[in-house]
Write a protein that holds these residues in place. Structure first.
Motif, PDB file in Angstrom:
ATOM      1  N   PRO A 130      64.139 -60.068  40.929  1.00 53.90           N
ATOM      2  CA  PRO A 130      63.455 -58.866  40.143  1.00 53.90           C
ATOM      3  C   PRO A 130      62.007 -58.786  40.408  1.00 53.90           C
ATOM      4  O   PRO A 130      61.261 -59.864  40.145  1.00 53.90           O
ATOM      5  N   PRO A 131      61.403 -57.617  40.342  1.00 56.74           N
ATOM      6  CA  PRO A 131      62.075 -56.440  40.476  1.00 56.74           C
ATOM      7  C   PRO A 131      62.457 -55.785  41.879  1.00 56.74           C
ATOM      8  O   PRO A 131      62.194 -54.356  41.981  1.00 56.74           O
ATOM      9  N   MET A 132      62.740 -56.650  42.713  1.00 60.61           N
ATOM     10  CA  MET A 132      62.659 -56.094  44.130  1.00 60.61           C
ATOM     11  C   MET A 132      63.542 -55.135  44.755  1.00 60.61           C
ATOM     12  O   MET A 132      64.730 -55.248  44.058  1.00 60.61           O
ATOM     13  N   SER A 133      63.204 -53.946  45.330  1.00 60.82           N
ATOM     14  CA  SER A 133      64.283 -53.107  45.750  1.00 60.82           C
ATOM     15  C   SER A 133      64.670 -53.354  47.323  1.00 60.82           C
ATOM     16  O   SER A 133      63.830 -53.503  48.086  1.00 60.82           O
ATOM     17  N   VAL A 134      65.690 -53.800  47.384  1.00 58.38           N
ATOM     18  CA  VAL A 134      66.050 -54.411  48.815  1.00 58.38           C
ATOM     19  C   VAL A 134      67.794 -53.575  49.266  1.00 58.38           C
ATOM     20  O   VAL A 134      67.960 -52.894  48.674  1.00 58.38           O
ATOM     21  N   THR A 135      68.125 -54.039  50.361  1.00 61.52           N
ATOM     22  CA  THR A 135      69.539 -53.885  50.824  1.00 61.52           C
ATOM     23  C   THR A 135      70.057 -55.106  51.281  1.00 61.52           C
ATOM     24  O   THR A 135      69.604 -55.825  52.117  1.00 61.52           O
ATOM     25  N   VAL A 136      71.320 -55.088  50.684  1.00 59.10           N
ATOM     26  CA  VAL A 136      72.217 -56.154  50.935  1.00 59.10           C
ATOM     27  C   VAL A 136      73.185 -56.153  51.893  1.00 59.10           C
ATOM     28  O   VAL A 136      73.876 -55.023  51.715  1.00 59.10           O
ATOM     29  N   ASP A 142      53.566 -54.425  45.091  1.00 58.39           N
ATOM     30  CA  ASP A 142      54.921 -54.703  45.243  1.00 58.39           C
ATOM     31  C   ASP A 142      55.777 -54.037  44.410  1.00 58.39           C
ATOM     32  O   ASP A 142      56.701 -53.609  44.582  1.00 58.39           O
ATOM     33  N   ALA A 143      55.383 -54.331  42.812  1.00 55.78           N
ATOM     34  CA  ALA A 143      56.372 -53.882  41.744  1.00 55.78           C
ATOM     35  C   ALA A 143      56.441 -52.334  41.873  1.00 55.78           C
ATOM     36  O   ALA A 143      57.608 -51.543  41.497  1.00 55.78           O
ATOM     37  N   LEU A 144      55.100 -51.714  42.177  1.00 54.74           N
ATOM     38  CA  LEU A 144      54.967 -50.399  42.134  1.00 54.74           C
ATOM     39  C   LEU A 144      55.886 -49.800  43.271  1.00 54.74           C
ATOM     40  O   LEU A 144      56.573 -48.750  42.931  1.00 54.74           O
ATOM     41  N   GLU A 145      55.896 -50.455  44.480  1.00 53.16           N
ATOM     42  CA  GLU A 145      56.836 -49.923  45.429  1.00 53.16           C
ATOM     43  C   GLU A 145      58.297 -50.060  45.260  1.00 53.16           C
ATOM     44  O   GLU A 145      58.729 -49.140  45.301  1.00 53.16           O
ATOM     45  N   ALA A 146      58.605 -51.107  44.517  1.00 53.11           N
ATOM     46  CA  ALA A 146      59.880 -51.423  44.338  1.00 53.11           C
ATOM     47  C   ALA A 146      60.524 -50.372  43.215  1.00 53.11           C
ATOM     48  O   ALA A 146      61.541 -49.650  43.524  1.00 53.11           O
ATOM     49  N   GLU A 147      59.465 -49.887  42.303  1.00 51.27           N
ATOM     50  CA  GLU A 147      60.086 -49.014  41.421  1.00 51.27           C
ATOM     51  C   GLU A 147      60.273 -47.709  42.048  1.00 51.27           C
ATOM     52  O   GLU A 147      61.094 -46.720  41.797  1.00 51.27           O
ATOM     53  N   SER A 148      59.163 -47.314  42.943  1.00 52.19           N
ATOM     54  CA  SER A 148      59.219 -45.944  43.714  1.00 52.19           C
ATOM     55  C   SER A 148      60.393 -45.650  44.472  1.00 52.19           C
ATOM     56  O   SER A 148      60.966 -44.656  44.502  1.00 52.19           O
ATOM     57  N   ILE A 149      60.803 -46.951  45.252  1.00 52.43           N
ATOM     58  CA  ILE A 149      61.965 -46.867  46.082  1.00 52.43           C
ATOM     59  C   ILE A 149      63.404 -46.704  45.254  1.00 52.43           C
ATOM     60  O   ILE A 149      64.061 -45.843  45.459  1.00 52.43           O
ATOM     61  N   PHE A 150      63.269 -47.397  44.051  1.00 53.94           N
ATOM     62  CA  PHE A 150      64.449 -47.109  43.268  1.00 53.94           C
ATOM     63  C   PHE A 150      64.391 -45.598  43.011  1.00 53.94           C
ATOM     64  O   PHE A 150      65.841 -45.275  42.861  1.00 53.94           O
ATOM     65  N   ILE A 151      63.474 -45.129  42.523  1.00 58.82           N
ATOM     66  CA  ILE A 151      63.475 -43.636  42.177  1.00 58.82           C
ATOM     67  C   ILE A 151      64.056 -42.809  43.153  1.00 58.82           C
ATOM     68  O   ILE A 151      64.778 -41.864  42.852  1.00 58.82           O
TER      69      ILE A 151
END
Lengths: 303, 432
Positions: free
Chosen positions: B296-302, A13-22
């Motif tokens: 952190p470190p979640m990538s989400v949409t608020v 999940d951490a890798l996925e979140a980083e890739s999405i951020f990029i």
């Protein structure tokens, strides 16, 4: 609510979140990004990440296939199906066409990995792509271990390993002058095993050649090459039908299969976890050319 | 999906957490050997890589298999026999997955050490037991604390060459501990090892019965990192606005980003900066559906309950816990440009969270000697690999925290406007 809630995420999940951020960074900061899509597992995973990064919207950039003309038909079929399902714009940069028009010359050994590079660069120039997503991973190869997430390329598409931008925190510098570009590698921190675990977790379909199947192959330098229009038997060679799968998908004239019984994603994960040979070492004839073959190709603009 | 029985390595792919660590050490302290050993002991080195290294070692005339060739990937590095750039390597045990930022030890590569440390949970410093602490050990410890790496491990290497003498080890350990105390160093662990022979690396060695601590790998697997994250201060830098232009999805407006710190929940009251407008979180979306919390470190949409104007570079936080909205910044900076020094009056692009602005250097307060920690207040500029405290004025306000409180909202880079190169790494001390 529980006081001991760990608030932790798994490494996947951490890798996925980083890739999405990029991917979102690139979309926010570049004019014309595109994603290099070969139908191979890494670029397939990138497409899934792109879907996730921009949901519920659609993937907001085109995909580009640098087509060597040496393809496994199953992979082309997969490519077209995937592109249609996601409603993507597919740009094809054809090596065969480039040979026909004289942009590149066929190499004496007939392999096309190396001559992909000028074709890629010409297409990038034609479509004015200023950022290209690539599925390269740092665990693949020692030159790639030095690669940045945002890899600056000059107007000739060249990588200069001694002149890379430092990358701090998650602050990526995509600044460039016209003609220059950035290659972006959202999977940098993923390993082959991570990719397979992600494929399993997300239940992502792959081209059938990634799973064990019977195929007519010829053994050459200890590697098993599929016998087809690109690989013909040489004097003294005999072919045989073996149960094989592919660990990477590339130029069909240079990409070898491995002997395998793994016909499901779980079995592939078991095999990958147990293997003692790297993905490229097992399957890529082109990386055996010299100790720095990958570095040399990347300097010329390979991804 | 069917339930397969996975081998430990394979099963390790799910549910493990991730630890990023940076390695530092002077030349010939055995850093490459140690990394080679960690990879070897965790079965991360593959046969074809080992064969390649063996044949390369033989053709160079090395007397033994040179594990450094495994990590020094570039032509120039192999030619010069040194590591010139950060490389990233990966290994996993059934408990954890590791990313190593392998950074060179030469003083001229301070910037690479800073780069590697910026994302590290842990820093590993190597010293040669025969030489004890050298200038570089102190410098590396200092850089680690400057970058606020939460955990520090000192490996006293080559213990085999001092006959596993406890007194040698104690002397180095004491000296380092008292130095680290001056630095406000984080959690410190000291381990006597022999990277070459593998003592105290994957398991405890019987050569050091007097040592009662963990092996290096055991420590790396068990060091507690979950509480290193800031779960108190809600900071959500808006990265990208998702507004699908589609016939199937209408009226969707979501703010995409990666949670820098804190915990967000639907229903929370939020403050948007710099506008100062407040709203409530309507939902926290991901492609896999809405979630009940984001941290952190979640990538989400608020999504918010009110239509307020928010765009990339803005920050979502809580009304009574907000970062500074500041144009005057004081910061420590590591200068990374070889072609020109940082000068008072110099103008740069500053990138901080998802916000980009222009900035001018208002002053250099001092240059720090990274070996002695002496402050030179007469310095008017900072050259390559120098570190100092500076004052900046930005064209638009930054939404900033102190770096010591928040590594994400407290860190920034400077970009040269002519060459586009990343020239400085900054850590905010004060923003107003």
């Amino acid at each position: 609510m529980s006081q001991t809630k760990p608030y932790r995420v798994s490494h996947l999940d951490a890798l996925e979140a980083e890739s999405i951020f990029i991917m979102r960074e690139v979309m926010a900061e570049f004019e014309r990004p595109a994603l290099l899509f070969s139908g191979g597992k890494d670029s397939i995973v990138m497409l899934r990440l792109a879907e996730k990064a921009f949901a519920p919207g659609r993937i907001p950039f085109p995909v580009m296939h640098v087509d060597t003309g040496h393809n496994f038909p199953e992979v082309l079929e997969y490519r077209d199906r995937r592109v249609a399902t996601l409603g993507l714009n597919l740009v094809i940069a054809s090596v065969q066409e480039a040979i026909d028009t004289g942009l590149v010359r066929e190499l004496p050994d007939g392999t096309r990995n190396r001559i992909q590079t000028p074709v890629l660069l010409a297409a990038q120039e034609k479509y004015r792509f200023d950022a290209l997503f690539g599925g390269a991973r740092r665990d693949e190869e020692k030159a790639r271990a030095k690669e940045r997430m945002f890899s600056f390329r000059d107007e000739f598409g060249q990588w200069d390993p001694k002149n890379q931008r430092p990358e701090l925190w998650s602050l990526y510098n995509g600044r460039h002058h016209p003609g220059e570009s950035i290659r972006v590698f959202p999977l940098s921190n993923w390993t082959e095993l991570d990719v397979w675990h992600y494929i399993a977790k997300e239940q992502i379909p792959l081209p059938s050649i990634y799973y064990a199947h019977d195929r007519e192959v010829v053994e050459r330098n200890g590697m098993f090459y599929a016998v087809n229009e690109f690989i013909r038997l040489r004097d003294g060679e005999t072919s045989e039908v073996r149960r094989v799968r592919y660990r990477t998908v590339g130029d069909a004239s240079q990409t070898a299969a491995v002997l395998s019984e793994a016909d499901t994603v779980e079995k592939v994960i078991d095999e990958v976890a147990a293997t003692r040979i790297t993905e490229r070492g097992a399957t890529r004839g082109d990386d055996r050319v010299s100790e720095a073959a990958m570095e040399d190709r990347k300097r010329e603009g390979y991804f | 999906m069917s339930q397969a029985v996975l081998e430990p390595e394979a099963a390790a792919g799910r549910g493990m957490d991730l630890l990023r660590f940076a390695t530092a050490g002077s030349v010939d302290d055995g850093k490459s050997t140690l990394i080679g050993r960690l990879l070897y002991d965790t079965k991360t080195i593959f046969e074809d890589q080992l064969e390649a290294v063996e044949s390369a070692s033989a053709s160079r005339g090395d007397e033994y298999t040179n594990l450094a060739l495994l990590t020094d990937g570039l032509r120039a590095e192999r030619e010069q026999g040194i590591t010139i750039d950060v490389a990233y390597r990966y290994f996993a045990t059934p408990r954890r997955k590791f990313i190593i930022a392998d950074t060179p030890g030469h003083i001229q590569y301070t910037r690479n050490m800073v780069t590697g440390a910026s994302t590290a949970d842990l820093a590993l410093i190597l010293v040669d037991a025969r030489k004890g602490l050298v200038e570089q050990s102190r410098r590396h410890a200092f850089l680690t604390t400057l970058l606020r790496v939460p955990h520090l491990v000192l490996c006293v290497n080559k213990m085999d060459l001092v006959d596993w003498d406890k007194e040698v080890y104690d002397r180095i350990a004491d000296e380092f501990t008292s130095f680290a105390a001056k630095l406000d160093a984080p959690d410190l662990t000291i381990i006597p090892i022999s990277a070459l022979n593998g003592d105290n690396i994957a398991s405890r060695s019987d050569k050091s019965p007097w040592y009662e601590g963990p092996s290096l790998l055991h420590h790396l697997e068990h060091v507690h990192i979950a509480s290193d994250r800031n779960l108190v201060d809600v900071r959500f830098p808006v990265q990208y606005v998702i507004r699908p232009q589609s016939t199937t999805v209408t009226d969707y407006r979501g703010y995409a980003g990666q949670v820098a710190s804190g915990i967000l929940k639907p229903g929370d009251e939020v403050l948007a900066l710099p506008s100062g407008l407040t709203s409530k979180i309507a939902s926290i979306d991901t492609a896999d559906g809405p979630v009940e919390e984001a941290f952190p470190p979640m990538s989400v949409t608020v999504r918010l309950t009110d239509e307020i104007d928010i765009s990339r570079g803005d920050m979502i936080c809580r009304p009574n816990n907000a970062p500074a909205v500041a144009q005057d910044i004081e910061a420590m900076i590591c200068w990374m440009d070889e072609s020109a020094p940082l000068r008072v009056g110099g103008k740069y692009t500053i990138k901080h969270t998802t916000r980009t602005a222009r900035t001018v250097v208002r002053g250099v307060q001092y240059r720090l000697d990274v070996n002695t920690l002496h402050r030179d207040e007469s310095a008017g500029e900072l050259a390559l690999n120098e570190i100092g405290r500076i004052k900046l004025r930005t064209t638009v306000p930054l939404l900033a925290d102190e770096y010591r409180r928040n590594r994400t909202t407290g860190g920034f880079i400077l970009i040269d406007e002519g060459t586009n190169r990343t020239v400085g790494a900054g850590m905010i001390i004060e923003a107003r």
